[in-house]
Design an enzyme around this catalytic site. Sequence first.
Site, short mmCIF file in Angstrom:
data_model
loop_
_atom_site.label_atom_id
_atom_site.label_comp_id
_atom_site.label_asym_id
_atom_site.label_seq_id
_atom_site.Cartn_x
_atom_site.Cartn_y
_atom_site.Cartn_z
N ARG A 109 20.90 -12.76 -31.84
CA ARG A 109 19.96 -13.82 -31.74
C ARG A 109 20.92 -13.86 -33.15
NH1 ARG A 109 13.95 -16.33 -30.57
NH2 ARG A 109 15.63 -17.01 -28.78
N HIS A 136 21.35 -22.95 -28.41
CA HIS A 136 20.76 -21.97 -27.59
C HIS A 136 21.15 -21.85 -26.29
CE1 HIS A 136 17.61 -19.05 -26.70
NE2 HIS A 136 16.35 -20.08 -26.95
N GLN A 139 19.18 -20.38 -22.87
CA GLN A 139 17.19 -21.92 -22.60
C GLN A 139 18.00 -23.08 -21.87
OE1 GLN A 139 14.63 -21.25 -24.59
NE2 GLN A 139 14.48 -22.95 -22.48
N ASP A 227 10.15 -29.49 -28.84
CA ASP A 227 10.69 -28.37 -29.55
C ASP A 227 10.15 -28.73 -30.49
OD1 ASP A 227 11.82 -25.89 -29.46
OD2 ASP A 227 14.12 -25.95 -29.71
N CYS A 266 11.31 -24.82 -24.58
CA CYS A 266 11.51 -23.89 -23.89
C CYS A 266 10.53 -22.91 -25.07
CB CYS A 266 12.58 -23.71 -25.46
SG CYS A 266 13.00 -23.94 -27.14
N ARG A 294 14.52 -18.00 -17.59
CA ARG A 294 14.81 -17.04 -18.53
C ARG A 294 15.81 -16.03 -18.05
NH1 ARG A 294 14.69 -17.97 -24.19
NH2 ARG A 294 16.88 -16.87 -24.35
#
Length: 308
Positions: A109, A136, A139, A227, A266, A294
């Site tokens: 990340r 991402h 996700q 988001d 998410c 996930r």
Amino acid sequence: MAFRHFIDIWQLEASDLRAILDQAHAMKRARTGWPKGKVDADAPLAGHTLAMIFEKSSTRTRFSFDMAIRQLGGSSINATAADMQLGRGETVEDTARVLSRYVDAVMIRANSHEDVETFAEHASVPVINGLTDRSHPCQIMADLMTLEEHGLDLNGARLAWVGDGNNVCSSFMHAAPKFGFSLAVGTPARYAPDDEDVELARELQGRIDLYDTAEEAVLGADVVIADTFVSMGDADASARLAELDPYAVTTELMSLAKPSAKFLHCLPAHRGEEVDAEVIDGPQSVVFDEAENRLHVQKAILRWCCGK
Ligand code: CP
Ligand code: NVA
């Protein structure tokens, strides 16, 4: 050993992405009711170790990848970049070469997408993008798995993204041509999605419709997605909150989508900012299935990356 990186959805074959989702569904079903720490019957990544490097905070990515490699029969090593020599100026290239001698796969990340690309170029083991400023992808694979689980045929579906045209929005755009859904994006001009990503999706024959309002974007949609208005690394928090406020997902906004529409986020969420509590905690929300998935989808990604 044959291995593959998982950096961005646009770079991958639709057939590989389909196979990853199919395997994720099957693996999830196969361990229904099992204790979460029990290893899958076939332990496909027994003897494998995943290194995880975090330059930014994480709850879901950290725990779901750790449990994913354990369920596959492997183990993990978890570090923040600040704890590593990376945080004192050792190059990304050297870090990639060195970690490739110790572990079987690396999940990163990172603040900068280019750093993940550089890491992958110099690694001799699979590298997985666990979120960057640009995308991402893990996700979005979990999100698509969740929608299928709730009965949506992605091919021909209408997904609506509202708020900030950020990293997660970019990965949805990358996925649109691969799975055959259209993506409606409603943002203010200042927070519109990256032009390059819009063009990329369109070049791959993806349908991306850009709107100035949230209402236009969600009209008749099968899925409404929100988001946070302030992503990790964003400096202009108060300006964002003020300008993005009309893009919040309220029950009124949800009523413009199909009655069967699902709500995705998410997480982490900020109730009363990008989404009302009545929506995210209401019957149309599937956000906790999304968070759970996930784990399942990343197991399939890890297997695909390691050729197992
Ligand atoms: N959705 C997600 O990536 O969550 P974390 O930041 O907690 O990993
Ligand atoms: N867009 C958010 C996603 C967090 C999982 C961020 O980058 O902070």
